[in-house]
Design a protein around this motif. Structure first.
Motif, mmCIF file in Angstrom:
data_model
loop_
_atom_site.group_PDB
_atom_site.id
_atom_site.type_symbol
_atom_site.label_atom_id
_atom_site.label_comp_id
_atom_site.label_asym_id
_atom_site.label_seq_id
_atom_site.Cartn_x
_atom_site.Cartn_y
_atom_site.Cartn_z
ATOM 1 N N GLN A 120 0.872 -1.297 0.056
ATOM 2 C CA GLN A 120 -0.028 0.088 -0.033
ATOM 3 C C GLN A 120 0.955 1.153 -0.050
ATOM 4 O O GLN A 120 0.325 2.287 -0.414
ATOM 5 N N ALA A 122 3.133 1.546 -1.916
ATOM 6 C CA ALA A 122 3.749 1.808 -3.473
ATOM 7 C C ALA A 122 4.876 2.323 -3.765
ATOM 8 O O ALA A 122 5.283 3.300 -4.735
ATOM 9 N N ILE A 146 3.731 -4.533 -10.279
ATOM 10 C CA ILE A 146 3.824 -3.846 -11.482
ATOM 11 C C ILE A 146 5.134 -4.023 -11.998
ATOM 12 O O ILE A 146 5.461 -3.364 -13.243
ATOM 13 N N LEU A 173 -4.844 -4.157 -9.915
ATOM 14 C CA LEU A 173 -4.451 -3.729 -11.265
ATOM 15 C C LEU A 173 -3.712 -2.458 -11.036
ATOM 16 O O LEU A 173 -2.993 -1.589 -11.522
ATOM 17 N N MET A 174 -4.424 -1.610 -9.846
ATOM 18 C CA MET A 174 -4.067 -0.300 -9.665
ATOM 19 C C MET A 174 -2.796 -0.159 -8.793
ATOM 20 O O MET A 174 -2.843 -1.200 -8.000
ATOM 21 N N VAL A 175 -2.106 1.003 -8.543
ATOM 22 C CA VAL A 175 -1.057 0.926 -7.907
ATOM 23 C C VAL A 175 -1.900 0.823 -6.386
ATOM 24 O O VAL A 175 -2.535 1.963 -6.240
ATOM 25 N N GLY A 177 -2.754 1.718 -2.578
ATOM 26 C CA GLY A 177 -2.484 2.656 -1.640
ATOM 27 C C GLY A 177 -2.569 4.062 -2.311
ATOM 28 O O GLY A 177 -2.614 5.225 -1.817
ATOM 29 N N ARG A 178 -2.887 3.979 -3.837
ATOM 30 C CA ARG A 178 -3.352 5.556 -4.679
ATOM 31 C C ARG A 178 -4.745 5.101 -5.346
ATOM 32 O O ARG A 178 -4.702 5.802 -6.361
ATOM 33 N N CYS A 179 -5.681 4.479 -4.541
ATOM 34 C CA CYS A 179 -6.698 3.872 -5.465
ATOM 35 C C CYS A 179 -7.994 4.251 -4.560
ATOM 36 O O CYS A 179 -8.203 3.974 -3.413
#
Lengths: 332, 303
Positions: A120, A122, A146, A173-175, A177-179
């Motif tokens: 989280q 990232a 990623i 799919l998403m980074v 901790g930034r979603c």
């Protein structure tokens, strides 16, 4: 060669005992509140349950990692401080953290306790990882899903801490901790509340032609034919239309799960210290099957024996699988 | 004195469109500070570099403070280098959006960008101890947390910024969803994102607008609009109000906020002007009110 520890999900005390018995080197778990990123009804531990779990795991040589990997909103930091104090008192082996304030608090208040940097946070470059190592004494980073294996190998050479990677389960799919996708549709935040596509907002709607749509907070996330099995409506695995994709397509990723079993030898060779299995929301039997299979595979590889990966491939229960970003840059 | 800022352009606008945009901002927009630089995709950065010195000069000559923003995602060699190069600058000020930038910057002064997850007073105090002079709060923070964070930041002598206009950043990924939509990958994207100057709209299969794609970034379909909440934000100690550039009349947008901040415009009148400047876009303030982000909570209902 790296230690190749197996880090296994423990969503409940029963799942924890199952994972320990099946050969986990470490289990990870959280309290029943917003302090961890799997804050789902019916999951997680009371302090009393965690005390018993630590005793059970330690008696069998298994470590317990406590996830405190959400971001406290201003005014509510005490909940995270108390969770850290409780975890330290109960003798957990490490905290998995993301927020700098939480990391700083634990580093000052409980010096000597191991800190692992959560996915989280990232941290996807040597510099970002070194920042957390230098300031908070982080001993291990859980890498975002990623990076390719050559990139992981390069990072390993430039950081002073251990690397943990996800190898199996949900494919984020998403980074992390930034979603804020879930908060945008439901009003519950992944970062602040530990919630992703909450079941309380999920609805399946049967249509007259027999087809079914899955919805989150009233938004249609995917639709299925009468004979298809309807999947869970996760926003980043949904089907949408775009101006030149009027037919509808999986704009981010298909419903698919991560399975890196075939890449285990390469990951070990790249210097990965620990392998993480996702799935604190999964059943005991799932945990038993996955942990047992990975235990055997890792032991085989470490002993120089060819590992039988067939069992691992079968574990995804007919779901589509991917090696995601790890295999090739073309994933991007 | 509350400052109005213009955030960095999130999209891959063609060079000429950028030049025209910043010329007009310099000449006409009542904003105090302008953030420049590519935050979303390192592949786009070379297209802006040639114009950057002239843009900085033009804006500074018009009396604006210029701040350079760093990439939100740092993974590749070129991204690490871009971040380190930015962190080495003496001037102008820089805004950091990734911990790699914090590592490179050390204790020299810097601003904390909205991708840095400064959610609480403890984290803000930590950042201040490491040289942060200013902090942008995450777009999803609700009012009580904004108030607590703003109070703490103010006590530490930090500027504190909240996005009050434009699409909210909801996620970033390593994968480019613009390229994916066109059957390409990030490495052979051919800059197809250039065709969507306000993001690529996604709708649900039953035709409800939901999200916007901007390369590796996913944004809200609605424009955040906190004009009605502006007075309250200022009251709790927010010092900077951020407007994100959209394909709208940004001079009119800035004028609407300026008028309300300065008390020269009636709120209803300013709100009407703002909405007119944005064509048919929908608006939201759900995050602020602790509701689903896409929602628009009316003033009467919010109390």
């Amino acid at each position: 060669m790296s230690l190749a520890e197996l880090i296994c999900p423990a969503g409940t005390p029963a799942a924890l005992r199952t994972a320990v018995d099946a050969g986990a080197d470490a289990v990870y778990c959280g309290f029943q509140d917003a302090t961890n990123a799997r804050n789902f009804p019916g999951l997680n531990f009371t302090p009393a349950e965690l005390a018993e779990a630590v005793a059970y795991a330690h008696a069998r040589g298994t470590k317990v990692l406590l996830a405190l990997n959400t971001y406290p909103p201003a005014g509510k930091v005490d909940l995270w401080r108390q969770a850290a104090d409780t975890g330290a008192r109960l003798g957990v082996d490490a905290f998995i953290v993301a927020d700098m304030g939480v990391a700083d608090y634990i580093a000052r208040t409980h010096p000597g306790t191991r800190l692992h940097l959560s996915v989280q946070a990232a941290a996807s470059s040597p510099e970002a990882i070194r920042y957390y190592c230098a300031h908070f004494g982080v001993k291990r980073v859980v890498l975002p899903r990623i990076l390719t294996i050559p990139e992981i190998r390069q990072i390993r050479k430039e950081i002073p801490c251990e690397i943990e990677t996800f190898i199996f389960g949900n494919h984020g799919l998403m980074v992390e901790g930034r979603c804020s996708l879930t908060n945008y549709l439901t009003g519950q935040s992944t970062n602040m509340d530990g919630v992703c596509s909450p079941a309380s907002d999920v609805e399946y709607k049967r249509h007259e032609d027999g087809s079914m749509s899955s919805q989150l907070a009233g938004f249609t996330i995917d639709c299925f034919g009468a004979d298809e099995k309807a999947g869970y409506p996760t926003i980043c695995k949904g089907r949408y239309t775009a101006p030149h994709r009027p037919e509808g397509y999986y704009a981010f990723e298909e419903p698919i799960s991560l399975n890196l079993s075939k890449l285990l030898p390469e990951l070990i060779d790249a210097g990965v210290h620990a392998f993480k299995i996702e799935g604190r929301q999964r059943s005991k039997s799932y945990v038993r099957g996955v942990v047992t299979a990975f235990r055997k595979a890792v032991d085989d590889i470490r002993a120089g024996r060819p590992a039988d990966m067939a069992d691992l491939v079968a574990l995804t229960e007919g779901q589509k699988q991917t090696q995601g970003a790890f295999e090739t840059k073309k994933w991007r | 004195m509350t400052k109005l800022t213009l955030g960095p352009i999130a999209y891959h606008w063609p060079a000429e469109m950028r030049r025209d945009f910043y010329t007009r901002i310099a000449d006409e927009a009542p904003v105090d500070e302008v953030y420049l630089g590519e935050v979303i995709c390192s592949k786009r950065a070379p297209f802006q570099e040639a114009d950057l010195p002239a843009t900085i000069e033009r804006l500074e000559r018009a009396g604006k403070t210029v701040i350079l923003s760093s990439l939100a995602e740092v993974m590749l060699t070129r991204e690490r280098k871009a971040t380190a190069d930015l962190a080495a600058l003496e001037a102008p000020e820089i805004e950091i959006n990734n911990a790699a930038g914090l590592f490179a910057r050390g204790k020299r002064p810097h601003r904390i960008g909205p991708f840095m997850n400064a959610y609480n007073e403890v984290t803000i105090a930590w950042m201040a101890s490491q040289g942060a002079t200013h902090v942008s709060l995450p777009a999803e923070m609700p009012a009580p947390a904004i108030a607590a964070a703003a109070g703490a930041a103010r006590d530490l002598g930090l500027g504190v910024e909240v996005q009050v206009f434009g699409r909210a950043s909801l996620a970033v990924s390593a994968r480019c969803y613009h390229a994916r939509a066109h059957g390409r990958t990030k490495d052979n994207c051919q800059f197809v994102c250039e065709n969507d100057d306000d993001g690529m709209p996604l709708r649900t299969t039953d035709n409800r607008p939901i999200l916007r794609v901007n390369g590796i970034q996913t944004q809200s379909e609605s424009y955040v609009d906190l004009l009605p909440e502006t007075a309250r934000l200022i009251e709790v100690g927010v010092t900077h109000l951020r407007l994100m550039p959209q394909a709208a009349d940004m001079v009119a947008v800035a004028s609407a906020f300026r008028g309300v901040v300065d008390g020269t415009h009636d709120l209803l009148e300013a709100e009407a002007g703002l909405h007119q400047a944005c064509g048919g876009n929908s608006f939201s303030n759900g995050f602020y009110h602790g509701e689903a982000g896409y929602r628009r909570i009316s003033r009467a209902a919010a109390g």
